[in-house]
Design a protein around this motif. Sequence first.
Motif: not given
Length: 299
Positions: A228-231, A272-275
Amino acid sequence: MTRTTPPRPVDVEQLFPELAPLRREAIRLHPRAGSPSPAQSSVGGPLLWPADEPWPLCPSTSHPAGWDRPETEGPVPMVSVVQIHRRDVPQLDFPAGTDLLQVLWCPFIVGLCPEPTPRVLWRSSDSVGPVLVTAPSTVSTAPEDSIPAPCVLHPEPVVDYPSWDMPEELGEELRFRMEELKARTGLWYSYHLAEAPGIKLGGYPSWTQEPCWPDCPACGQAMDHLLTVSSWEYDGLSYRTWLPLEDRDSETGEERRDTTGGRGAHSPAQVMFGDAGGVYIFECRSCPDRPVDHHWDCS
């Protein structure tokens, strides 16, 4: 410096013994801004890449225009996402004969790439030989939000419990007890007690929306979560249990600010992926060539 997730403030399996069979081991990578070398594990750092091996390009030679960028024509070099040396994360299931995991993706991965699959490579570091000095740079129109900034890692094993991935009937069974816990302690199960947020290996994906597990195109089985790569490493609610002790202000419990007021633990990879969403990479460990797929979501 190590990074230490605080013990959960309650015993999850004592309160909800039904979750014990669903626990999964995860590795929080805790990236922090730095200058990693190819010999180190990293997020967004240089890879231990053979000098005589072509750098991977996105299979698509055309990426559609976005709201703030024109259409991009021509080959686009993939970008480094994660490199893991086995010595740093021995808990990871490396295929036989390998000790190095490398993950790359197209910088247009979020919504603008018609060829969505990232590249996942398992190598033997001893077989790399001379190392590529400089990777090809991405085109100037590539979205920077999907290109991780170079970070060193502080891997930490943790236990995940499912939130979005909890079976619906079990969620209904536990709902009253979880609401009672929230009323009594302020602890939201999904934010404070379930799966670890941030950039991690294994465990449950830190979904922002409903789960979307891909099936292996070869064998038809549900694929395994690899990365998982989260913002963000944490948000305004989850910091209470997921902000590492080493990053906390001793008085407020919130993240300690640097001299410029910055928060180095909140979004160290500057993605930053989308919101404030995430990208989730899956592999099939039942097939010898470990096919790969991915999904992304946002608020």
